[in-house]
Design a protein around this motif. Structure first.
Motif, PDB file in Angstrom:
ATOM      1  N   GLU A 222      -5.117  10.338  -2.823  1.00 34.38           N
ATOM      2  CA  GLU A 222      -5.400   8.948  -3.181  1.00 34.38           C
ATOM      3  C   GLU A 222      -4.852   7.999  -2.125  1.00 34.38           C
ATOM      4  OE1 GLU A 222      -4.836   6.046  -7.109  1.00 34.38           O
ATOM      5  OE2 GLU A 222      -3.578   7.823  -6.892  1.00 34.38           O
ATOM      6  N   ILE A 223      -5.561   6.893  -1.897  1.00 30.19           N
ATOM      7  CA  ILE A 223      -4.994   5.776  -1.144  1.00 30.19           C
ATOM      8  C   ILE A 223      -4.502   4.770  -2.164  1.00 30.19           C
ATOM      9  CG2 ILE A 223      -5.387   3.932   0.532  1.00 30.19           C
ATOM     10  CD1 ILE A 223      -7.607   5.539   1.764  1.00 30.19           C
ATOM     11  N   PHE A 224      -3.188   4.597  -2.202  1.00 34.54           N
ATOM     12  CA  PHE A 224      -2.570   3.718  -3.186  1.00 34.54           C
ATOM     13  C   PHE A 224      -1.912   2.553  -2.466  1.00 34.54           C
ATOM     14  CE2 PHE A 224       0.777   2.178  -5.942  1.00 34.54           C
ATOM     15  CZ  PHE A 224       0.174   2.172  -7.195  1.00 34.54           C
ATOM     16  N   GLY A 225      -2.196   1.348  -2.922  1.00 29.76           N
ATOM     17  CA  GLY A 225      -1.656   0.164  -2.282  1.00 29.76           C
ATOM     18  C   GLY A 225      -0.617  -0.535  -3.128  1.00 29.76           C
ATOM     19  N   LEU A 226       0.491  -0.926  -2.494  1.00 30.92           N
ATOM     20  CA  LEU A 226       1.458  -1.817  -3.123  1.00 30.92           C
ATOM     21  C   LEU A 226       1.215  -3.210  -2.551  1.00 30.92           C
ATOM     22  CD1 LEU A 226       4.803   0.217  -3.122  1.00 30.92           C
ATOM     23  CD2 LEU A 226       3.416  -0.416  -5.105  1.00 30.92           C
ATOM     24  N   LEU A 227       0.792  -4.108  -3.405  1.00 29.46           N
ATOM     25  CA  LEU A 227       0.376  -5.443  -2.982  1.00 29.46           C
ATOM     26  C   LEU A 227       1.365  -6.474  -3.499  1.00 29.46           C
ATOM     27  CD1 LEU A 227      -1.970  -7.159  -1.706  1.00 29.46           C
ATOM     28  CD2 LEU A 227      -2.967  -7.241  -3.992  1.00 29.46           C
ATOM     29  N   GLY A 228       1.727  -7.404  -2.645  1.00 30.40           N
ATOM     30  CA  GLY A 228       2.638  -8.456  -3.076  1.00 30.40           C
ATOM     31  C   GLY A 228       3.107  -9.277  -1.893  1.00 30.40           C
ATOM     32  N   PRO A 229       3.695 -10.434  -2.144  1.00 28.99           N
ATOM     33  CA  PRO A 229       4.181 -11.283  -1.055  1.00 28.99           C
ATOM     34  C   PRO A 229       5.427 -10.694  -0.419  1.00 28.99           C
ATOM     35  CG  PRO A 229       4.871 -12.195  -3.154  1.00 28.99           C
ATOM     36  CD  PRO A 229       4.002 -11.004  -3.472  1.00 28.99           C
TER      37      PRO A 229
ATOM     38  N   SER B 203       2.494  15.282  12.776  1.00 30.19           N
ATOM     39  CA  SER B 203       3.149  16.375  12.052  1.00 30.19           C
ATOM     40  C   SER B 203       2.287  16.974  10.944  1.00 30.19           C
ATOM     41  CB  SER B 203       4.473  15.882  11.448  1.00 30.19           C
ATOM     42  OG  SER B 203       4.231  14.848  10.508  1.00 30.19           O
ATOM     43  N   GLY B 204       1.090  16.424  10.732  1.00 30.73           N
ATOM     44  CA  GLY B 204       0.227  16.942   9.679  1.00 30.73           C
ATOM     45  C   GLY B 204       0.790  16.729   8.291  1.00 30.73           C
ATOM     46  N   PRO B 205       1.188  15.503   7.949  1.00 26.95           N
ATOM     47  CA  PRO B 205       1.848  15.260   6.662  1.00 26.95           C
ATOM     48  C   PRO B 205       0.897  15.402   5.482  1.00 26.95           C
ATOM     49  CG  PRO B 205       1.298  13.170   7.691  1.00 26.95           C
ATOM     50  CD  PRO B 205       0.965  14.234   8.693  1.00 26.95           C
ATOM     51  N   ARG B 206       1.451  15.747   4.337  1.00 27.07           N
ATOM     52  CA  ARG B 206       0.669  15.729   3.093  1.00 27.07           C
ATOM     53  C   ARG B 206       0.676  14.331   2.481  1.00 27.07           C
ATOM     54  NH1 ARG B 206       2.698  20.410  -0.728  1.00 27.07           N
ATOM     55  NH2 ARG B 206       1.151  19.427  -2.077  1.00 27.07           N
ATOM     56  N   VAL B 207       1.729  13.555   2.788  1.00 26.71           N
ATOM     57  CA  VAL B 207       1.838  12.184   2.288  1.00 26.71           C
ATOM     58  C   VAL B 207       2.214  11.281   3.458  1.00 26.71           C
ATOM     59  CG1 VAL B 207       2.944  10.619   0.656  1.00 26.71           C
ATOM     60  CG2 VAL B 207       2.645  13.027   0.049  1.00 26.71           C
TER      61      VAL B 207
ATOM     62  N   GLN C   8     -10.323  -1.129  12.823  1.00 30.60           N
ATOM     63  CA  GLN C   8     -10.126   0.171  13.467  1.00 30.60           C
ATOM     64  C   GLN C   8      -9.019   0.965  12.761  1.00 30.60           C
ATOM     65  OE1 GLN C   8      -9.276  -0.990  17.519  1.00 30.60           O
ATOM     66  NE2 GLN C   8     -11.431  -1.054  18.101  1.00 30.60           N
ATOM     67  N   VAL C   9      -7.955   0.261  12.388  1.00 32.54           N
ATOM     68  CA  VAL C   9      -6.874   0.917  11.655  1.00 32.54           C
ATOM     69  C   VAL C   9      -7.375   1.379  10.291  1.00 32.54           C
ATOM     70  CG1 VAL C   9      -4.615   0.572  10.589  1.00 32.54           C
ATOM     71  CG2 VAL C   9      -5.061  -0.319  12.884  1.00 32.54           C
ATOM     72  N   TRP C  10      -8.202   0.569   9.634  1.00 29.16           N
ATOM     73  CA  TRP C  10      -8.764   0.969   8.345  1.00 29.16           C
ATOM     74  C   TRP C  10      -9.544   2.276   8.477  1.00 29.16           C
ATOM     75  CZ3 TRP C  10     -11.236  -4.179   6.166  1.00 29.16           C
ATOM     76  CH2 TRP C  10     -10.201  -5.103   5.924  1.00 29.16           C
ATOM     77  N   ASP C  11     -10.310   2.418   9.564  1.00 25.66           N
ATOM     78  CA  ASP C  11     -11.078   3.645   9.780  1.00 25.66           C
ATOM     79  C   ASP C  11     -10.141   4.845   9.922  1.00 25.66           C
ATOM     80  OD1 ASP C  11     -13.495   2.324   9.654  1.00 25.66           O
ATOM     81  OD2 ASP C  11     -13.693   2.093  11.833  1.00 25.66           O
ATOM     82  N   MET C  12      -8.992   4.639  10.578  1.00 27.76           N
ATOM     83  CA  MET C  12      -8.020   5.719  10.710  1.00 27.76           C
ATOM     84  C   MET C  12      -7.483   6.142   9.341  1.00 27.76           C
ATOM     85  SD  MET C  12      -5.896   4.351  14.048  1.00 27.76           S
ATOM     86  CE  MET C  12      -4.881   5.814  14.260  1.00 27.76           C
ATOM     87  N   VAL C  13      -7.202   5.170   8.494  1.00 26.36           N
ATOM     88  CA  VAL C  13      -6.681   5.468   7.157  1.00 26.36           C
ATOM     89  C   VAL C  13      -7.728   6.226   6.339  1.00 26.36           C
ATOM     90  CG1 VAL C  13      -5.809   4.476   5.005  1.00 26.36           C
ATOM     91  CG2 VAL C  13      -5.118   3.494   7.206  1.00 26.36           C
TER      92      VAL C  13
ATOM     93  N   GLN D 206      -9.251  13.943   4.991  1.00 29.19           N
ATOM     94  CA  GLN D 206      -8.584  15.215   5.264  1.00 29.19           C
ATOM     95  C   GLN D 206      -7.616  15.618   4.152  1.00 29.19           C
ATOM     96  OE1 GLN D 206      -6.904  15.161   9.248  1.00 29.19           O
ATOM     97  NE2 GLN D 206      -8.902  15.635  10.105  1.00 29.19           N
ATOM     98  N   GLY D 207      -7.638  14.857   3.057  1.00 29.11           N
ATOM     99  CA  GLY D 207      -6.816  15.214   1.911  1.00 29.11           C
ATOM    100  C   GLY D 207      -5.413  14.659   1.923  1.00 29.11           C
ATOM    101  N   VAL D 208      -5.097  13.777   2.886  1.00 32.49           N
ATOM    102  CA  VAL D 208      -3.762  13.190   2.956  1.00 32.49           C
ATOM    103  C   VAL D 208      -3.625  12.101   1.888  1.00 32.49           C
ATOM    104  CG1 VAL D 208      -2.109  11.928   4.402  1.00 32.49           C
ATOM    105  CG2 VAL D 208      -3.616  13.651   5.434  1.00 32.49           C
ATOM    106  N   THR D 209      -2.517  12.116   1.173  1.00 31.23           N
ATOM    107  CA  THR D 209      -2.197  11.049   0.237  1.00 31.23           C
ATOM    108  C   THR D 209      -1.572   9.902   1.022  1.00 31.23           C
ATOM    109  OG1 THR D 209      -1.750  12.680  -1.490  1.00 31.23           O
ATOM    110  CG2 THR D 209      -0.903  10.445  -1.843  1.00 31.23           C
TER     111      THR D 209
END
Length: 276
Positions: free
Chosen positions: A28-35, A147-151, A168-173, A179-182
């Motif tokens: 999952e791509i999980f976002g923490l949003l806030g000021p 390092s091939g992280p899982r998270v 461009q950064v969004w495309d990387m994410v 690839q299954g990275v959280t």
């Protein structure tokens, strides 16, 4: 993949994170949003073993971040908000040093893959001091990818970048997700959270005040917003649908804007404050 329960960080004069409980699924791509000051970076620091919680607990793939920090570190990688690559070294040398510090196997092929991932292969042997801010940010994420992280934790990954580089950064994410990275990212950019995140947790003064998909959160406050001026100040009116928006806009003065709701509207509705 990521679990927290009543996770709390109390500093002498500030309650930075207040009883945070959430679960993030694998992939999952999980976002923490806030000021700024909402507790986003402090949460990341606790999850990545950089600071200990005052109370509560957090686990990565079942490993406790306090009691089993080495197991956690084997699974994660972190891309900090500040760009901390060595500008005197080349892109290749930065990745080489990082890989040797972490005793990574097949390092040559890993570096080649990371450079391709960040679209930096053509600048591999140039000193980082010659890179633009966007290229340095891509190198930072490529280093975290090495390092091939899982998270992967991304703390404000596009802060200060222009819109083109941000995408461009969004495309990387998105590639990491494929690839299954959280991925857990912090951001105060509305469009970033809506474009990338499967779910979003909204933080305000250390507390989690909302948690759902961006679409579901937007629907909670209404489908459309009427923006108008009242004595020189912007006024916002949340309504359910476009037909109601047009009807209510007739009573407003000229310069009215009708738009779809976004996550900042959710935040304002819940707290009375803005995200910026």
């Amino acid at each position: 993949m990521i679990e927290t329960w009543e996770l709390t960080k109390q500093y002498p004069k500030v309650l930075a994170v207040d009883r945070l409980t959430l679960t993030v699924a694998a992939g999952e791509i999980f976002g923490l949003l806030g000021p700024n000051g909402a507790g986003k970076t402090t949460t990341i620091k606790m999850l990545t073993t950089l600071t200990k919680p005052t109370s509560g607990w957090a686990k990565i793939a079942g490993f406790d971040v306090v009691r089993q920090p080495l197991k956690v570190k084997e699974l994660i990688s972190v891309c900090p908000q500040e760009i901390n690559v060595d500008r005197e070294l080349t892109a290749y040398e930065n990745l080489l040093v990082f890989g040797k510090l972490y005793d990574l196997k097949n390092l040559k092929s890993r570096i080649a893959e990371a450079l391709e991932f960040g679209d930096l292969a053509h600048r591999a042997h140039d000193r980082v001091q010659t890179f633009s801010g966007g290229m340095q940010r891509r190198l930072l994420i490529s280093r975290a990818f090495l390092s091939g992280p899982r998270v992967l934790f991304l703390d404000e990954p596009t802060v200060g970048l222009d819109p083109q580089v941000r995408r461009q950064v969004w495309d990387m994410v998105r590639h990491l997700k494929s690839q299954g990275v959280t991925v857990m990212l912090t951001t105060h950019y509305i469009e970033e959270a809506e474009a990338l995140c499967d779910r979003v947790g909204i933080l305000s003064r250390g507390r989690l005040i909302a948690l759902d998909t961006p679409q579901a959160l937007n629907e909670q406050v209404g489908g459309f917003v009427i923006e108008s001026l009242d004595g020189g100040r912007k006024k916002y009116l949340l309504v359910k649908d476009k037909q109601e928006a047009y009807a209510k806009a007739q009573a407003e003065p000229e310069g009215v804007i009708i738009r779809e709701t976004n996550l900042e509207d959710v935040f304002i509705k819940l707290t009375g404050e803005r995200l910026a």
